[in-house]
Every structure is written in structure tokens, then in C-alpha cells.
Scaffold this motif. Sequence first.
Motif, PDB file in Angstrom:
ATOM      1  N   GLY A   1       1.843   9.061  -6.132  1.00  0.00           N
ATOM      2  CA  GLY A   1       2.099  10.289  -6.063  1.00  0.00           C
ATOM      3  C   GLY A   1       3.157  10.645  -6.858  1.00  0.00           C
ATOM      4  N   GLY A   2       4.264   9.938  -7.128  1.00  0.00           N
ATOM      5  CA  GLY A   2       5.519  10.377  -7.724  1.00  0.00           C
ATOM      6  C   GLY A   2       5.158  10.590  -9.072  1.00  0.00           C
ATOM      7  N   PHE A   3       4.264   9.628  -9.730  1.00  0.00           N
ATOM      8  CA  PHE A   3       3.811   9.832 -11.137  1.00  0.00           C
ATOM      9  C   PHE A   3       3.010  10.915 -11.448  1.00  0.00           C
ATOM     10  CE2 PHE A   3       1.256   8.339 -14.662  1.00  0.00           C
ATOM     11  CZ  PHE A   3       2.250   8.158 -15.778  1.00  0.00           C
ATOM     12  N   ALA A   4       2.012  11.061 -10.330  1.00  0.00           N
ATOM     13  CA  ALA A   4       1.127  12.372 -10.493  1.00  0.00           C
ATOM     14  C   ALA A   4       1.877  13.636 -10.389  1.00  0.00           C
ATOM     15  CB  ALA A   4       0.093  12.176  -9.557  1.00  0.00           C
ATOM     16  N   ALA A   5       3.025  13.558  -9.685  1.00  0.00           N
ATOM     17  CA  ALA A   5       3.602  14.713  -9.625  1.00  0.00           C
ATOM     18  C   ALA A   5       4.394  14.990 -10.882  1.00  0.00           C
ATOM     19  CB  ALA A   5       4.713  14.537  -8.535  1.00  0.00           C
ATOM     20  N   TYR A   6       5.083  13.912 -11.507  1.00  0.00           N
ATOM     21  CA  TYR A   6       5.644  14.035 -12.681  1.00  0.00           C
ATOM     22  C   TYR A   6       4.720  14.353 -13.792  1.00  0.00           C
ATOM     23  CZ  TYR A   6       8.043  12.314 -17.122  1.00  0.00           C
ATOM     24  OH  TYR A   6       8.660  12.007 -18.116  1.00  0.00           O
ATOM     25  N   LEU A   7       3.414  13.868 -13.936  1.00  0.00           N
ATOM     26  CA  LEU A   7       2.487  14.375 -14.992  1.00  0.00           C
ATOM     27  C   LEU A   7       2.036  15.771 -14.774  1.00  0.00           C
ATOM     28  CD1 LEU A   7       0.207  11.180 -15.406  1.00  0.00           C
ATOM     29  CD2 LEU A   7       1.860  12.070 -16.908  1.00  0.00           C
ATOM     30  N   ALA A   8       1.784  16.096 -13.639  1.00  0.00           N
ATOM     31  CA  ALA A   8       1.367  17.474 -13.130  1.00  0.00           C
ATOM     32  C   ALA A   8       2.621  18.484 -13.534  1.00  0.00           C
ATOM     33  CB  ALA A   8       0.826  17.534 -11.803  1.00  0.00           C
TER      34      ALA A   8
ATOM     35  N   PHE B   1      18.744   7.114  -6.655  1.00  0.00           N
ATOM     36  CA  PHE B   1      18.434   7.563  -5.351  1.00  0.00           C
ATOM     37  C   PHE B   1      18.946   8.832  -5.044  1.00  0.00           C
ATOM     38  CE2 PHE B   1      18.488   7.095  -0.632  1.00  0.00           C
ATOM     39  CZ  PHE B   1      17.322   6.653  -0.452  1.00  0.00           C
ATOM     40  N   GLY B   2      20.129   9.191  -5.618  1.00  0.00           N
ATOM     41  CA  GLY B   2      20.541  10.824  -5.272  1.00  0.00           C
ATOM     42  C   GLY B   2      19.704  11.745  -6.085  1.00  0.00           C
ATOM     43  N   GLN B   3      18.876  11.186  -6.869  1.00  0.00           N
ATOM     44  CA  GLN B   3      18.134  12.241  -7.927  1.00  0.00           C
ATOM     45  C   GLN B   3      16.657  12.151  -7.397  1.00  0.00           C
ATOM     46  OE1 GLN B   3      19.640  13.913  -9.995  1.00  0.00           O
ATOM     47  NE2 GLN B   3      21.547  13.003  -9.810  1.00  0.00           N
ATOM     48  N   LEU B   4      16.380  11.887  -6.064  1.00  0.00           N
ATOM     49  CA  LEU B   4      14.869  12.171  -5.937  1.00  0.00           C
ATOM     50  C   LEU B   4      14.113  13.367  -5.961  1.00  0.00           C
ATOM     51  CD1 LEU B   4      14.984   9.621  -2.854  1.00  0.00           C
ATOM     52  CD2 LEU B   4      14.006   9.091  -5.104  1.00  0.00           C
ATOM     53  N   GLY B   5      15.006  14.239  -5.982  1.00  0.00           N
ATOM     54  CA  GLY B   5      14.527  15.576  -6.203  1.00  0.00           C
ATOM     55  C   GLY B   5      13.746  16.022  -7.436  1.00  0.00           C
ATOM     56  N   HIS B   6      13.752  14.840  -8.448  1.00  0.00           N
ATOM     57  CA  HIS B   6      13.169  14.950  -9.588  1.00  0.00           C
ATOM     58  C   HIS B   6      11.913  14.262  -9.819  1.00  0.00           C
ATOM     59  CE1 HIS B   6      16.589  17.221 -11.485  1.00  0.00           C
ATOM     60  NE2 HIS B   6      17.406  16.272 -10.833  1.00  0.00           N
TER      61      HIS B   6
ATOM     62  N   THR C   1      11.020  10.275  -8.304  1.00  0.00           N
ATOM     63  CA  THR C   1      10.166  10.075  -7.058  1.00  0.00           C
ATOM     64  C   THR C   1       9.368   8.841  -7.546  1.00  0.00           C
ATOM     65  OG1 THR C   1      10.362  12.157  -6.638  1.00  0.00           O
ATOM     66  CG2 THR C   1       8.700  10.925  -5.710  1.00  0.00           C
ATOM     67  N   ALA C   2       8.796   8.753  -8.815  1.00  0.00           N
ATOM     68  CA  ALA C   2       8.205   7.430  -9.026  1.00  0.00           C
ATOM     69  C   ALA C   2       8.911   6.223  -9.141  1.00  0.00           C
ATOM     70  CB  ALA C   2       7.522   7.522 -10.572  1.00  0.00           C
ATOM     71  N   LEU C   3      10.008   6.103  -9.462  1.00  0.00           N
ATOM     72  CA  LEU C   3      10.978   5.221  -8.941  1.00  0.00           C
ATOM     73  C   LEU C   3      11.179   4.741  -7.768  1.00  0.00           C
ATOM     74  CD1 LEU C   3      13.786   5.711 -11.652  1.00  0.00           C
ATOM     75  CD2 LEU C   3      11.765   4.169 -11.834  1.00  0.00           C
ATOM     76  N   LEU C   4      10.989   5.592  -6.703  1.00  0.00           N
ATOM     77  CA  LEU C   4      11.043   5.321  -5.276  1.00  0.00           C
ATOM     78  C   LEU C   4      10.101   4.129  -4.954  1.00  0.00           C
ATOM     79  CD1 LEU C   4      12.389   5.684  -2.443  1.00  0.00           C
ATOM     80  CD2 LEU C   4      10.939   7.550  -2.142  1.00  0.00           C
ATOM     81  N   GLY C   5       8.858   4.323  -5.315  1.00  0.00           N
ATOM     82  CA  GLY C   5       7.899   3.589  -5.417  1.00  0.00           C
ATOM     83  C   GLY C   5       8.092   2.280  -5.834  1.00  0.00           C
ATOM     84  N   ILE C   6       8.592   2.119  -7.067  1.00  0.00           N
ATOM     85  CA  ILE C   6       9.030   0.732  -7.467  1.00  0.00           C
ATOM     86  C   ILE C   6      10.195   0.091  -6.460  1.00  0.00           C
ATOM     87  CG2 ILE C   6       9.966  -0.457  -9.512  1.00  0.00           C
ATOM     88  CD1 ILE C   6       8.828   1.834 -11.330  1.00  0.00           C
ATOM     89  N   ALA C   7      10.891   0.711  -6.229  1.00  0.00           N
ATOM     90  CA  ALA C   7      12.045   0.367  -5.389  1.00  0.00           C
ATOM     91  C   ALA C   7      11.155  -0.061  -4.047  1.00  0.00           C
ATOM     92  CB  ALA C   7      13.130   1.225  -4.884  1.00  0.00           C
TER      93      ALA C   7
ATOM     94  N   GLN D   1       0.771  -1.101  -0.002  1.00  0.00           N
ATOM     95  CA  GLN D   1      -0.023   0.038   0.062  1.00  0.00           C
ATOM     96  C   GLN D   1       1.036   1.288  -0.110  1.00  0.00           C
ATOM     97  OE1 GLN D   1      -2.205  -0.753   3.415  1.00  0.00           O
ATOM     98  NE2 GLN D   1      -3.832  -1.938   2.570  1.00  0.00           N
ATOM     99  N   ILE D   2       1.859   1.229   0.850  1.00  0.00           N
ATOM    100  CA  ILE D   2       2.754   2.423   1.057  1.00  0.00           C
ATOM    101  C   ILE D   2       3.486   2.509  -0.426  1.00  0.00           C
ATOM    102  CG2 ILE D   2       4.913   3.303   1.936  1.00  0.00           C
ATOM    103  CD1 ILE D   2       3.850   1.894   4.554  1.00  0.00           C
ATOM    104  N   ALA D   3       4.041   1.500  -1.028  1.00  0.00           N
ATOM    105  CA  ALA D   3       4.795   1.691  -2.161  1.00  0.00           C
ATOM    106  C   ALA D   3       3.871   1.916  -3.546  1.00  0.00           C
ATOM    107  CB  ALA D   3       5.396   0.334  -2.582  1.00  0.00           C
ATOM    108  N   LEU D   4       2.719   1.533  -3.461  1.00  0.00           N
ATOM    109  CA  LEU D   4       1.905   1.923  -4.507  1.00  0.00           C
ATOM    110  C   LEU D   4       1.490   3.506  -4.376  1.00  0.00           C
ATOM    111  CD1 LEU D   4      -0.045   1.214  -6.847  1.00  0.00           C
ATOM    112  CD2 LEU D   4      -1.752   0.706  -5.398  1.00  0.00           C
ATOM    113  N   ALA D   5       1.415   4.115  -3.050  1.00  0.00           N
ATOM    114  CA  ALA D   5       0.809   5.433  -2.930  1.00  0.00           C
ATOM    115  C   ALA D   5       2.119   6.367  -3.227  1.00  0.00           C
ATOM    116  CB  ALA D   5       0.544   5.540  -1.442  1.00  0.00           C
ATOM    117  N   VAL D   6       3.442   5.862  -2.866  1.00  0.00           N
ATOM    118  CA  VAL D   6       4.418   6.573  -3.280  1.00  0.00           C
ATOM    119  C   VAL D   6       4.718   6.537  -4.787  1.00  0.00           C
ATOM    120  CG1 VAL D   6       6.932   6.779  -3.213  1.00  0.00           C
ATOM    121  CG2 VAL D   6       5.843   6.330  -1.250  1.00  0.00           C
ATOM    122  N   MET D   7       4.283   5.390  -5.479  1.00  0.00           N
ATOM    123  CA  MET D   7       4.421   5.323  -7.084  1.00  0.00           C
ATOM    124  C   MET D   7       3.638   6.063  -7.678  1.00  0.00           C
ATOM    125  SD  MET D   7       4.587   1.808  -9.209  1.00  0.00           S
ATOM    126  CE  MET D   7       4.380   0.900  -7.635  1.00  0.00           C
TER     127      MET D   7
END
Length: 142
Positions: free
Chosen positions: A36-43, A79-84, A88-94, A28-34
Motif C-alpha cells: 500500500g505504501g509503495f503503491a501510494a508512492y508510485l501513484a 518513523f517521524g516522517q510517516l506522512g511521506h 510509509t512503505a518503510l513501515l511495512g518493512i519494519a 500478511q499485514i506487513a506485506l499489505a502495508v508495504m
Amino acid sequence: MTPSAAPPTPPLDPEQAVYARWLARGNQIALAVMLGGFAAYLAGLWSPLVHRRDLASLWHLSAREYLQRTGVPTGWGWFGQLGHSDMTALLGIALLAACSLPALVAVAWRYGRRGERLAAALALLQIAVLVLAASGIIGAGH
């Protein structure tokens, strides 16, 4: 003709229930992060490494060519690029890939408390194998 009732499912062992609970929460947490990151990317909420407008021209490339052209880091460099936002969407996958680790820790701890040393050791061995695989120390011909 009436449909036959499904056979009753046997009750879960306590460790199975703990593992399932931890795994479900991690998913659940991973899906939410994924999402959220994808929505931030699209927006376009913050800057991505690879802009959406460039994706269509990059889809046909091999992975090697894609990495060369975009400069996206390999291995744990993302991981060092999470400011992009795209990273951030990759963080959810990890997180999704790693959510079995806390579940295994919880089960190993329960086995250890109950004095089941072999079961605890096997759970800890699984954790060690997963961490070693994720570390990138062992490469598959790269």
C-alpha cells in the motif's frame, strides 16, 4: 515407476501452531502495508521525501552520500516522517521485521499459563534481545 509418497508430517505442538499463526498474520499485514505504501508512492498520492524522478540520479551513490543528498533520516528518524509516501512503505518493512514479537508474546503467554516457566522465560528473553537490537542502543561500530 510410481513416485514415492512424501512421509507424513508430524503434528505441530500447540505452541508451534500459535507461533506460526501469529507469524503468518503479521506477514500478511506487513506485506499489505508495504504494498500500500509503495503503491501510494508510485501513484503520488501524497508527497514523498525522495521523488521518483530523482531516484535514477541517486542509485549510484553510497548509502552515506544518499543520506546526505536526500536528507532521509537514519535510525528511527524515519518513523517521524510517516506522512511521506516513501516512508510509509518503510513501515511495512519494519512491521515485517517485527512480526515475530507478537508471536513470541503469544507463545510465552501460553507457556506461562501452562506453568512451563523455563520455556516462558526463554521466549521472554528472545523478546528482550529483539527489542534491544531494534532499539539502536547497541551499535555495531557506528
